[in-house]
Design a protein around this motif. Structure first.
Motif, PDB file in Angstrom:
ATOM      1  N   UNK A  47       9.103  -5.164   5.360  1.00  0.00           N
ATOM      2  CA  UNK A  47       9.163  -4.011   4.442  1.00  0.00           C
ATOM      3  C   UNK A  47      10.066  -2.944   5.050  1.00  0.00           C
ATOM      4  N   UNK A  48      10.488  -2.001   4.207  1.00  0.00           N
ATOM      5  CA  UNK A  48      11.337  -0.916   4.689  1.00  0.00           C
ATOM      6  C   UNK A  48      11.018   0.329   3.867  1.00  0.00           C
ATOM      7  N   UNK A  49      10.647   1.439   4.565  1.00  0.00           N
ATOM      8  CA  UNK A  49      10.314   2.720   3.900  1.00  0.00           C
ATOM      9  C   UNK A  49       9.288   2.515   2.778  1.00  0.00           C
ATOM     10  N   UNK A  50       8.274   1.748   3.098  1.00  0.00           N
ATOM     11  CA  UNK A  50       7.185   1.540   2.141  1.00  0.00           C
ATOM     12  C   UNK A  50       7.482   0.529   1.050  1.00  0.00           C
ATOM     13  N   UNK A  51       8.701   0.009   1.012  1.00  0.00           N
ATOM     14  CA  UNK A  51       9.065  -0.991   0.000  1.00  0.00           C
ATOM     15  C   UNK A  51       8.988  -2.373   0.647  1.00  0.00           C
ATOM     16  N   UNK A  52       8.126  -3.254   0.112  1.00  0.00           N
ATOM     17  CA  UNK A  52       7.957  -4.580   0.724  1.00  0.00           C
ATOM     18  C   UNK A  52       8.732  -5.648  -0.066  1.00  0.00           C
ATOM     19  N   UNK A  54      15.372  -9.363   2.901  1.00  0.00           N
ATOM     20  CA  UNK A  54      15.125 -10.758   3.289  1.00  0.00           C
ATOM     21  C   UNK A  54      15.848 -11.032   4.610  1.00  0.00           C
ATOM     22  N   UNK A  55      15.234 -10.629   5.713  1.00  0.00           N
ATOM     23  CA  UNK A  55      15.885 -10.734   7.023  1.00  0.00           C
ATOM     24  C   UNK A  55      16.130 -12.184   7.411  1.00  0.00           C
ATOM     25  N   UNK A  56      17.120 -12.360   8.267  1.00  0.00           N
ATOM     26  CA  UNK A  56      17.444 -13.692   8.794  1.00  0.00           C
ATOM     27  C   UNK A  56      16.224 -14.308   9.484  1.00  0.00           C
ATOM     28  N   UNK A  57      15.475 -13.459  10.215  1.00  0.00           N
ATOM     29  CA  UNK A  57      14.317 -13.969  10.969  1.00  0.00           C
ATOM     30  C   UNK A  57      13.240 -14.522  10.020  1.00  0.00           C
ATOM     31  N   UNK A  58      13.092 -13.883   8.846  1.00  0.00           N
ATOM     32  CA  UNK A  58      12.086 -14.370   7.899  1.00  0.00           C
ATOM     33  C   UNK A  58      12.565 -15.664   7.229  1.00  0.00           C
ATOM     34  N   UNK A  59      13.889 -15.758   7.012  1.00  0.00           N
ATOM     35  CA  UNK A  59      14.456 -17.021   6.504  1.00  0.00           C
ATOM     36  C   UNK A  59      14.165 -18.154   7.483  1.00  0.00           C
TER      37      UNK A  59
END
Length: 441
Positions: A377-382, A408-413
């Motif tokens: 998430x970023x600034x409360x936005x997931x 959608x970060x590379x690490x989550x991919x």
């Protein structure tokens, strides 16, 4: 091979490869003004009068030579003559009949095969010069005037060659189950030795001189494991080290071979260990999304104890950390050690590379994975991933639809990829992700 075979033979630099490329309609064989550019047999398909034949380009024949490579080329040409139904003997209009031509003509007559005499470099249309008639002295019947550069006379040449083929020679079924395997690696890793061992004949010239193989050479192998087309490629060395014009072509051919292969066997010299060049070669296969197997060759001459293979494998896993999915196998192309296991791996990796996973199963994994590890998430936005589907195979490519692609970060991919791999295996094949925001075309 199901198709009838026509072999193109002659002494060096008479234009065999130019003629071969003209007849098959693509630049498959390397062409240069240097004599002896072609070394091994190169195959291509020709369709004429509604029938397909296999055309074979050979290295120039030097009947009397002590040079290792030249005698190897002569042996390759002899093998082509032995397997051919018809032989096209190419001579050069500009140099006339030479002693070598006469020697080759008598060698061909002994083979008992039908011979079509092709007088190349007749570049003027309509009239043939008086020197043309001296080729009757070779005793091979009526010569056919051809210009392989411009294509004049090639139709007459093919008509004559087809006339000499046996009626029952044509069998027009193409085997789509054949797995195409490119054998890639740096020079002198033992790629040609592997192909020769697999086929059980000297299909390509093998010598200790790095850079012996120049063209990408196709070899069909059928055994208990299935049907395989092995593509032996020229060794890929550092671009800065490639100063020879012919070798530049070879590197291009190797890249093209990777492009049309289903599975790439990355050959590593077991005595040298991993080099930077090996990672470059592997990178090419990875970019193209091919199934990959890392084969450590010359294992028979590596000094080893009980721990050698394990420690070697661990080191390679670090070196090839950019492709952790690729299985590692230790082989010897010379003795044939573990070649059966290599065939099993090729089949398995090909099956993984072409695997299709249903959307339902994918979304079950997605729900499970997002419940276990929350999306970033970023600034409360997931990040919300709505659903995932498989778009294509070779390599397996997944499209994920979400609310914000930038979250959608590379690490989550990588995490999702690992979840998919742990369920379905997908060993030996890269996996691609395409991220789409909802409403995006």
């Amino acid at each position: 091979m199901a198709k009838p075979v026509i072999a193109v033979v002659g002494r060096p630099n008479v234009g065999k490869s130019t003629l071969f490329n003209k007849l098959i309609g693509q630049r498959l064989s390397i062409v240069d003004d240097t004599p002896g550019v072609t070394r091994d047999r190169i195959y291509g398909d020709v369709e004429w009068a509604g029938h397909k034949v296999m055309l074979v380009d050979t290295g120039g024949i030097e009947p009397k030579t002590d040079d290792i490579i030249l005698s190897g080329m002569r042996m390759q040409a002899q093998l082509a003559i032995d397997t051919a139904n018809v032989i096209i003997f190419v001579v050069d209009m500009q140099t006339g009949v030479t002693a070598t031509d006469a020697d080759i003509a008598s060698m061909l007559q002994k083979s008992g095969k039908p011979i079509v005499l092709c007088v190349n470099k007749c570049d003027r249309v309509g009239d043939v010069p008086p020197e043309f008639y001296e080729f009757y002295n070779l005793g091979l019947g009526d010569p056919i005037a051809v210009s392989s550069v411009h294509g004049h006379g090639t139709g007459d040449l093919l008509d004559e060659a087809y006339k000499n083929l046996p009626d029952d020679a044509f069998c027009d079924e193409e085997d789509s189950d054949t797995i195409k395997v490119a054998v890639i690696g740096k020079p002198n890793a033992g790629k040609s030795s592997l192909v020769n061992k697999v086929v059980g004949e000297d299909r390509t010239i093998v010598s200790d001189i790095a850079g012996t193989t120049r063209d990408a050479i196709d070899t069909l192998v059928e055994n208990k494991f299935g049907s395989f087309n092995f593509i032996d490629t020229a060794g890929l060395r550092r671009q800065s080290k490639v100063d020879d014009k012919i070798e530049k072509y070879s590197v291009l051919r190797a890249k093209m071979a990777i492009e049309r292969a289903d599975v790439c066997v990355i050959m590593i010299d077991g005595t040298d260990g991993f080099t930077e060049q090996d990672s470059k070669v592997a990178g090419l296969a990875l970019e193209q999304g091919k199934g990959c197997i890392i084969a450590v060759n010359k294992w028979d001459i590596v000094e080893k104890d009980g721990q050698t293979m394990d420690s070697y494998r661990k080191k390679l896993m670090v070196d090839f950390s950019f492709m952790p999915f690729a299985p590692i196998i230790f082989i010897s192309a010379k003795t044939g050690q573990r070649l059966d296991r290599l065939f099993e791996l090729i089949k398995y990796v090909h099956a993984q590379n072409t695997m299709r996973i249903s959307t339902g199963k994918l979304n079950d994994i997605l729900a499970d994975a997002t419940a276990r590890v929350q999306p970033p998430s970023d600034k409360g936005k997931r990040l919300k991933i709505y659903y995932m589907t498989q778009a294509s195979t070779c390599p397996p490519t997944f499209v994920a639809f979400c609310n914000r692609a930038d979250l959608f970060h590379f690490s989550y991919q990588r995490y999702l990829e690992n979840q998919i791999r742990s369920t379905f295996g997908l060993e030996g094949t890269p996996v691609r992700f395409v991220i789409r925001e909802r409403g995006e075309k």
